[in-house]
Design an enzyme around this catalytic site. Structure first.
Site, PDB file in Angstrom:
ATOM      1  N   SER A 294       0.810  -1.214   0.000  1.00  0.00           N
ATOM      2  CA  SER A 294       0.000   0.000   0.000  1.00  0.00           C
ATOM      3  C   SER A 294       0.845   1.267   0.000  1.00  0.00           C
ATOM      4  O   SER A 294       0.328   2.358  -0.163  1.00  0.00           O
ATOM      5  CB  SER A 294      -0.934   0.000   1.220  1.00  0.00           C
ATOM      6  OG  SER A 294      -0.203   0.182   2.405  1.00  0.00           O
TER       7      SER A 294
ATOM      8  N   LYS B 183       0.927   4.274   7.123  1.00  0.00           N
ATOM      9  CA  LYS B 183       0.240   5.082   6.116  1.00  0.00           C
ATOM     10  C   LYS B 183       0.627   6.543   6.298  1.00  0.00           C
ATOM     11  O   LYS B 183       1.201   6.938   7.314  1.00  0.00           O
ATOM     12  CB  LYS B 183      -1.290   4.955   6.279  1.00  0.00           C
ATOM     13  CG  LYS B 183      -1.861   3.555   6.054  1.00  0.00           C
ATOM     14  CD  LYS B 183      -1.974   3.227   4.585  1.00  0.00           C
ATOM     15  CE  LYS B 183      -2.620   1.857   4.386  1.00  0.00           C
ATOM     16  NZ  LYS B 183      -1.790   0.761   4.972  1.00  0.00           N
TER      17      LYS B 183
END
Lengths: 196, 196
Positions: B120, B158
DNA sequence: CTTTATACCACACATTTGTGTGGATGTCAA
DNA sequence: TTGACATCCACACAAATGTGTGGTATAAAG
């Protein structure tokens, strides 16, 4: 690992901090720091810590205290107990030790670093400004990422490929052209480090 | 830094290796290793090395030898003298020291590591399997890459974003959706490490 | 030729250091 | 109560250790 008493932990912490400064303490230095007037007291502590598995000693050798747990090991975690502000680790996958991070079992003389310039390897996750740790060696296998010396003495990081008995350097970024010109492999990439 | 003779370098190398093993040598240990029969010889060498700026000593203290240059510093190079098999470095841009690589001036207790799972964050050059060094802190700024704790106790890496007073986690890979659900920031990314 | 630096040696001496011996007190479980 | 353990102490002693003194020899630099 067995649990330690508060005082035992204080002794261990002192030893740890001294080892981090590259000079383990003598028994009397520990006594001075912790406020003991007898060397026997320190010996009792060292014995307890040794029995509980926190350190090793080479007898009759001054300052020869060795910690069992890496003094700088950092736990690698995957999951964390929720709602715990102290971050007590639920799953510890392992530890990384800065000391053998690049070196492994290599000598310092066998290793150097290159600061990555440009974006020719971004597809391999190697960004501009990253630090590449290189193990010195004149050869590498097909597909290895290597540090290569170009004609202008510039060091570059590329993937080494063999095709039809010809070696060439392949950038991971398709926008760049492979290099067939004169080059020599000087080392193989073993670690990438990026600081934020 | 002044140049060393071959023998002086041998003495320094031995000291360096011993310090790397967390126990600097005594004068007599150096003598034994290098084959000297007199402690005076070693003292002469230590004096020379000290005068040339390679080490410092605290007198009358056993094993109190401190190296001036980081014992594990690895040179960062940009260019290399051509045709030199010994890799004498032409341009040294700096040094990296494993010890303060993640820690900087942080204590060990303020840091942990996460092994990256998934892709990701590939667009940010963070690959599956990379090790992320995280500094523990409950807050971070807009745009910082953070380690966040999700509802299922999973730790994820993230980019933290603020938009209209709402915080969310944004993957660098557009194929993934931003996370608005319950999460808490547990730390900020300070270093990425990838071993090959 | 003298000076300086390097490269060794022998030996003595005061401290530092690890270890050993022999205690003392308190707590906690069996 | 007994025993194990943790937490201290004093003191002695041999070995390890840093330092000092005083040498010899070689090579390079002035």
């Amino acid at each position: 690992m067995q649990t330690l008493t508060d005082k035992q932990r204080k002794v261990l912490d002192f030893i740890r901090s001294r080892i981090a400064h590259n000079l383990p303490p003598t028994i009397r230095e520990i006594a001075r720091e912790l406020g003991f007037s007898s060397t026997g007291t320190v010996r009792d502590y060292l014995q307890a810590l040794q029995q509980k598995g926190y350190l090793k000693r080479s007898k009759a050798l001054s300052r020869a205290i060795e910690l069992t747990q890496g003094s700088l090991g950092i736990p690698i975690i995957a999951r964390i107990a929720a709602g715990n502000p102290a971050l007590a680790y639920e799953d510890i996958e392992g530890h990384i030790n800065p000391d053998d991070l690049f070196l492994g079992r290599l000598s310092q003389a066998d290793v150097f670093a290159v600061k990555v310039k440009g974006v020719s390897m971004v597809e391999a996750g190697i960004m501009d400004g990253d630090i590449a740790i290189i193990k010195k060696q004149p050869h590498a296998n097909n597909g290895d990422i290597v540090a290569a010396l170009l004609e202008d003495n510039e060091v570059t990081l590329k993937r080494l490929k063999y095709k039809a008995h010809t070696a060439f350097l392949e950038p991971a970024n398709p926008a760049y052209q492979p290099i067939y010109k004169d080059f020599s492999v000087i080392g193989k990439l073993i670690t990438i480090i990026r600081k934020y």
